[in-house]
Scaffold this motif. Structure first.
Motif, mmCIF file in Angstrom:
data_model
loop_
_atom_site.group_PDB
_atom_site.id
_atom_site.type_symbol
_atom_site.label_atom_id
_atom_site.label_comp_id
_atom_site.label_asym_id
_atom_site.label_seq_id
_atom_site.Cartn_x
_atom_site.Cartn_y
_atom_site.Cartn_z
ATOM 1 N N ILE A 129 0.827 -1.215 0.000
ATOM 2 C CA ILE A 129 0.000 0.000 0.000
ATOM 3 C C ILE A 129 0.853 1.253 0.000
ATOM 4 C CG2 ILE A 129 -1.878 -1.146 1.213
ATOM 5 C CD1 ILE A 129 -1.004 0.422 3.720
ATOM 6 N N ARG A 130 2.153 1.116 0.329
ATOM 7 C CA ARG A 130 3.001 2.306 0.374
ATOM 8 C C ARG A 130 3.670 2.594 -0.966
ATOM 9 N NH1 ARG A 130 6.003 0.043 5.558
ATOM 10 N NH2 ARG A 130 5.275 -1.847 4.560
ATOM 11 N N ALA A 131 3.482 1.708 -1.932
ATOM 12 C CA ALA A 131 4.168 1.878 -3.210
ATOM 13 C C ALA A 131 3.724 3.139 -3.931
ATOM 14 C CB ALA A 131 3.925 0.654 -4.092
ATOM 15 N N ASP A 132 2.468 3.544 -3.758
ATOM 16 C CA ASP A 132 1.950 4.723 -4.450
ATOM 17 C C ASP A 132 2.297 6.023 -3.740
ATOM 18 O OD1 ASP A 132 0.816 3.035 -6.301
ATOM 19 O OD2 ASP A 132 -1.104 2.914 -5.231
ATOM 20 N N ALA A 133 2.926 5.936 -2.572
ATOM 21 C CA ALA A 133 3.206 7.136 -1.790
ATOM 22 C C ALA A 133 4.641 7.611 -1.965
ATOM 23 C CB ALA A 133 2.938 6.845 -0.311
ATOM 24 N N GLY A 134 5.355 7.095 -2.993
ATOM 25 C CA GLY A 134 6.727 7.502 -3.202
ATOM 26 C C GLY A 134 7.682 6.573 -2.487
ATOM 27 N N PRO A 135 8.920 7.014 -2.277
ATOM 28 C CA PRO A 135 9.920 6.155 -1.635
ATOM 29 C C PRO A 135 9.475 5.744 -0.226
ATOM 30 C CG PRO A 135 10.938 8.107 -2.622
ATOM 31 C CD PRO A 135 9.461 8.331 -2.666
ATOM 32 N N VAL A 136 9.775 4.520 0.129
ATOM 33 C CA VAL A 136 9.420 4.031 1.460
ATOM 34 C C VAL A 136 10.373 4.632 2.482
ATOM 35 C CG1 VAL A 136 9.184 1.994 2.921
ATOM 36 C CG2 VAL A 136 8.500 1.897 0.509
ATOM 37 N N ARG A 137 9.807 5.261 3.512
ATOM 38 C CA ARG A 137 10.631 5.853 4.562
ATOM 39 C C ARG A 137 10.902 4.823 5.650
ATOM 40 N NH1 ARG A 137 7.367 11.605 5.318
ATOM 41 N NH2 ARG A 137 7.687 12.363 3.180
ATOM 42 N N PRO A 138 12.084 4.932 6.301
ATOM 43 C CA PRO A 138 12.345 4.015 7.409
ATOM 44 C C PRO A 138 11.348 4.259 8.530
ATOM 45 C CG PRO A 138 13.984 5.775 7.359
ATOM 46 C CD PRO A 138 13.198 5.895 6.088
ATOM 47 N N GLY A 139 11.035 3.246 9.256
ATOM 48 C CA GLY A 139 10.066 3.383 10.337
ATOM 49 C C GLY A 139 9.014 2.297 10.242
ATOM 50 N N LEU A 140 7.984 2.462 11.031
ATOM 51 C CA LEU A 140 6.931 1.465 11.141
ATOM 52 C C LEU A 140 5.618 1.974 10.574
ATOM 53 C CD1 LEU A 140 7.494 0.284 14.828
ATOM 54 C CD2 LEU A 140 8.196 -0.920 12.754
ATOM 55 N N ALA A 141 4.968 1.122 9.789
ATOM 56 C CA ALA A 141 3.596 1.377 9.344
ATOM 57 C C ALA A 141 2.676 0.579 10.263
ATOM 58 C CB ALA A 141 3.408 0.965 7.884
ATOM 59 N N VAL A 142 1.850 1.288 11.042
ATOM 60 C CA VAL A 142 1.072 0.662 12.108
ATOM 61 C C VAL A 142 -0.413 0.935 11.898
ATOM 62 C CG1 VAL A 142 0.664 0.578 14.602
ATOM 63 C CG2 VAL A 142 2.987 0.914 13.723
ATOM 64 N N GLY A 143 -1.192 -0.130 11.778
ATOM 65 C CA GLY A 143 -2.639 0.006 11.671
ATOM 66 C C GLY A 143 -3.276 0.194 13.036
ATOM 67 N N LEU A 144 -4.399 0.913 13.085
ATOM 68 C CA LEU A 144 -5.019 1.255 14.366
ATOM 69 C C LEU A 144 -6.535 1.125 14.290
ATOM 70 C CD1 LEU A 144 -4.564 2.356 17.250
ATOM 71 C CD2 LEU A 144 -4.760 4.670 16.286
ATOM 72 N N VAL A 145 -7.095 0.435 15.287
ATOM 73 C CA VAL A 145 -8.548 0.285 15.457
ATOM 74 C C VAL A 145 -8.851 0.508 16.934
ATOM 75 C CG1 VAL A 145 -10.550 -1.249 15.243
ATOM 76 C CG2 VAL A 145 -8.669 -1.414 13.588
ATOM 77 N N TRP A 146 -9.801 1.409 17.243
ATOM 78 C CA TRP A 146 -10.062 1.745 18.643
ATOM 79 C C TRP A 146 -11.516 1.509 19.077
ATOM 80 C CZ3 TRP A 146 -9.066 5.313 14.820
ATOM 81 C CH2 TRP A 146 -10.102 6.208 14.512
ATOM 82 N N ARG A 147 -12.417 1.331 18.156
ATOM 83 C CA ARG A 147 -13.826 1.137 18.533
ATOM 84 C C ARG A 147 -14.349 -0.178 17.988
ATOM 85 N NH1 ARG A 147 -16.200 4.377 22.518
ATOM 86 N NH2 ARG A 147 -15.439 6.514 22.295
ATOM 87 N N SER A 148 -15.171 -0.849 18.822
ATOM 88 C CA SER A 148 -15.739 -2.135 18.432
ATOM 89 C C SER A 148 -17.104 -1.952 17.789
ATOM 90 C CB SER A 148 -15.870 -3.038 19.658
ATOM 91 O OG SER A 148 -16.934 -2.591 20.481
ATOM 92 N N GLY A 149 -17.701 -3.072 17.381
ATOM 93 C CA GLY A 149 -19.080 -3.059 16.920
ATOM 94 C C GLY A 149 -20.043 -2.946 18.088
ATOM 95 N N ASP A 150 -21.315 -3.206 17.824
ATOM 96 C CA ASP A 150 -22.354 -2.941 18.815
ATOM 97 C C ASP A 150 -22.235 -3.810 20.065
ATOM 98 O OD1 ASP A 150 -23.413 -1.026 17.181
ATOM 99 O OD2 ASP A 150 -24.908 -2.357 16.275
ATOM 100 N N TRP A 151 -21.830 -5.079 19.906
ATOM 101 C CA TRP A 151 -21.795 -5.975 21.064
ATOM 102 C C TRP A 151 -20.731 -5.529 22.058
ATOM 103 C CZ3 TRP A 151 -17.967 -9.341 22.921
ATOM 104 C CH2 TRP A 151 -18.399 -10.158 23.972
ATOM 105 N N ASP A 152 -21.126 -5.280 23.305
ATOM 106 C CA ASP A 152 -20.209 -4.932 24.393
ATOM 107 C C ASP A 152 -19.353 -3.727 24.016
ATOM 108 O OD1 ASP A 152 -19.461 -5.386 26.967
ATOM 109 O OD2 ASP A 152 -18.084 -7.018 26.540
ATOM 110 N N TYR A 153 -19.989 -2.782 23.336
ATOM 111 C CA TYR A 153 -19.287 -1.638 22.739
ATOM 112 C C TYR A 153 -18.492 -0.839 23.761
ATOM 113 C CZ TYR A 153 -19.021 3.089 20.722
ATOM 114 O OH TYR A 153 -18.602 4.317 20.292
#
Length: 304
Positions: free
Chosen positions: A144-168
């Protein structure tokens, strides 16, 4: 559930057997579908089996690992799964026939049916026999980073903070507590969160990388260095793909995460970050930020 949390799954099946005998094959159709007990104790060996996926998307992703074991024993296996998951499930070998789940009657003949989360009981699974080889979902690579130019050193980190309806409320992290993750040097946050919770995010917080298409979301995750998620479908998806994932858990988390552990027998690539006090998400995020800072510094020093 006490036995399940402690890892005494063999003891738990004895209790489940007693409940099954007391029910005597009667199913309460008036209950919500995900609360219905389906399996009546009929063995699956040599029979046509219908596997019903009545729980959440994450539950199906987690428990579908048992499908090849059922197919090896049954004469025929049909998996009646949520339509949104079918393109993803097709990437799994030996899963049987896939049909889209709906509110009507399944269009297939079967001898025995079982709900996907009942399979550990059906198969008398223990921690020692739990099929934990990952990945069990298999995707083509795409950066997914190929279209953003040269890859920079570091970490690509995905983030999810909210759940669905059950026990929200219990499972979700208030967005304001995520601020320590924003300014860690060498970390690019990729927002995998979907749904109304995206409205909590300021435009300059991370990069929107998520998708409502689960197969597309899986492809995005595949090209990240790490996924950080609360106890919800993305955590299971990352674990099933064998990706590094940090799962944030409430103090009294669901039985499948067991007690006190920082790892998961279900997902070898997963770390668990638990609340030490109920509702205390701030200290969980502080620990995550410290670990992420160390990981990013190590990556940057290696790239220097």
């Amino acid at each position: 559930m006490r036995h399940m949390r402690r890892g005494d799954w063999g003891e738990a099946w004895g209790i489940s057997d007693a409940v099954l005998r007391a029910r005597d094959g009667v199913r309460d159709w008036s209950r919500p579908r995900h609360l219905q007990a389906v399996w009546d104790g009929t063995p699956v060996d040599g029979r046509r089996v219908l596997l019903r996926c009545y729980h959440g998307l994450g539950d199906t992703i987690q428990f579908i690992r048992f499908a090849p074991l059922v197919q090896a024993r049954a004469s025929e296996l049909t998996v009646w799964a949520q339509p949104a998951l079918i393109p993803l499930l097709r990437t799994m070998p030996r899963i049987g026939r896939l049909l889209p789940l709906h509110d009507g009657t399944p269009e297939v003949a079967y001898d025995v049916d079982v709900e996907v989360m009942e399979l550990p009981h059906v198969l008398r699974t223990t921690i020692g026999t739990l099929p934990a080889q990952v990945p069990y979902l298999h995707l083509p690579h795409r950066d997914i980073r190929a279209d953003a130019g040269p890859v920079r050193p570091g970490l690509a980190v995905g983030l999810v903070w909210r759940s669905g309806d059950w026990d929200y409320e219990r499972r979700s992290v208030p967005f304001g507590l995520l601020e320590p993750l924003r300014t860690i040097p060498g970390v690019a946050l990729h927002i995998l969160q979907r749904g109304p919770a995206l409205e909590e995010r300021p435009p300059d917080f991370g990069i929107l990388s998520g998708s409502d298409d689960i197969l597309e979301a899986a492809l995005v995750m595949r090209d990240l260095d790490l996924v950080i998620s609360i106890d919800s479908m993305p955590a299971h998806l990352a674990g099933a793909l064998g990706l590094p994932v940090w799962t944030l858990l409430a103090r009294d988390a669901d039985w499948r995460w067991m007690e006190e552990r920082e790892d998961s027998p279900w997902y070898p690539s997963m770390r668990l970050f638990r609340q030490r006090r109920s509702g205390a998400w701030g200290e969980v995020i502080a620990r995550v930020a410290d670990e992420l800072r160390t990981l990013a510094a190590r990556r940057l020093s290696g790239a220097a």
